[in-house]
Design a protein around this motif. Structure first.
Motif, mmCIF file in Angstrom:
data_model
loop_
_atom_site.group_PDB
_atom_site.id
_atom_site.type_symbol
_atom_site.label_atom_id
_atom_site.label_comp_id
_atom_site.label_asym_id
_atom_site.label_seq_id
_atom_site.Cartn_x
_atom_site.Cartn_y
_atom_site.Cartn_z
ATOM 1 N N SER A 32 0.223 -1.350 -0.330
ATOM 2 C CA SER A 32 0.140 -0.162 -0.077
ATOM 3 C C SER A 32 1.094 1.203 -0.271
ATOM 4 C CB SER A 32 -0.998 0.030 1.155
ATOM 5 O OG SER A 32 -1.967 -1.159 0.930
ATOM 6 N N SER A 35 2.588 1.640 -3.449
ATOM 7 C CA SER A 35 1.557 2.323 -4.300
ATOM 8 C C SER A 35 0.737 3.750 -3.865
ATOM 9 C CB SER A 35 0.153 2.051 -3.780
ATOM 10 O OG SER A 35 -0.786 1.928 -4.564
ATOM 11 N N GLU A 36 0.935 4.328 -3.076
ATOM 12 C CA GLU A 36 1.454 5.557 -2.663
ATOM 13 C C GLU A 36 2.374 6.943 -3.166
ATOM 14 O OE1 GLU A 36 -0.559 7.200 0.976
ATOM 15 O OE2 GLU A 36 -1.469 5.158 0.841
ATOM 16 N N GLY A 51 -1.064 -1.391 -5.330
ATOM 17 C CA GLY A 51 -2.135 -1.366 -4.793
ATOM 18 C C GLY A 51 -2.644 -2.498 -5.414
ATOM 19 N N ALA A 70 -5.766 -0.722 1.288
ATOM 20 C CA ALA A 70 -5.382 -0.999 -0.327
ATOM 21 C C ALA A 70 -6.310 0.080 -0.978
ATOM 22 C CB ALA A 70 -5.011 -2.322 -0.322
ATOM 23 N N SER A 73 -5.277 3.446 -0.632
ATOM 24 C CA SER A 73 -3.901 3.874 -2.120
ATOM 25 C C SER A 73 -4.446 3.953 -3.149
ATOM 26 C CB SER A 73 -2.944 2.282 -1.420
ATOM 27 O OG SER A 73 -2.209 2.790 -0.670
ATOM 28 N N LEU A 74 -5.536 2.846 -4.144
ATOM 29 C CA LEU A 74 -5.860 2.716 -4.741
ATOM 30 C C LEU A 74 -6.759 3.818 -5.358
ATOM 31 C CD1 LEU A 74 -7.116 -1.559 -5.330
ATOM 32 C CD2 LEU A 74 -5.385 0.096 -6.890
ATOM 33 N N CYS A 90 -13.630 3.272 -4.764
ATOM 34 C CA CYS A 90 -12.411 2.286 -3.792
ATOM 35 C C CYS A 90 -12.406 3.255 -2.555
ATOM 36 C CB CYS A 90 -10.944 3.275 -4.169
ATOM 37 S SG CYS A 90 -11.239 1.309 -6.082
#
Length: 158
Positions: A32, A35-36, A51, A70, A73-74, A90
């Motif tokens: 996560s 992802s960010e 993500g 998650a 993050s998505l 999300c």
């Protein structure tokens, strides 16, 4: 972005270690964060990839907080790609789970990111609603850094 690139490098290293020792919770968190990191560097496809990895792992291991993180993050990655519909789905799912779990600080962070989405879409009323909800949580918890960050989003003109 130099700090984000450096953070991504260290997070990639942490992923290697967590995979070796079988730390699925830690792996989910690292995915996560990666992802960010990638998304905030403008590499949204890589942000989406991590993500999705975080979400899959959270679902496999029945980690609701990991799932909510998650989804946030998505949401950020979809927001940065201007995929408003997916971002909204999300963020809403992240909010629902964090509310169920009673995790106010993470809920506040999701509200802030969701508020930023509405701000970028030009919906000032919804943006202020979610940003003020985040601010209320952070003020209650006396989280100065989060308060400052949220006020910056409230006051900025993007």
């Amino acid at each position: 972005t130099d700090n984000l690139a450096e953070a991504a490098k260290w997070l990639e290293k942490s992923v290697e270690i967590k995979e070796k020792i079988g730390d699925k919770l830690g792996l989910c968190e690292s995915y996560s964060l990666l992802s960010e990191c990638w998304t905030l560097q403008g590499i949204c496809d890589k942000g989406l990839e991590y993500g999705e990895k975080a979400l899959l792992l959270a679902k496999e291991t029945a980690m609701p907080a990991g799932k909510a993180t998650a989804y946030r993050s998505l949401g950020i990655a979809h927001r940065e790609k201007r995929d408003w519909g997916q971002a909204e789905k999300c963020f809403e799912e992240s909010i629902r789970i964090f509310k169920e779990l009673g995790q106010e600080i993470d809920l506040g962070r999701t509200y802030r990111e969701y508020g930023l989405m509405w701000k970028r879409k030009g919906d000032t009323d919804k943006a202020e609603k979610y940003l003020n909800m985040a601010l209320k949580i952070f003020e209650k918890k006396k989280l100065d850094y989060e308060i400052k960050k949220t006020r910056e989003v409230l006051g900025s003109h993007e």
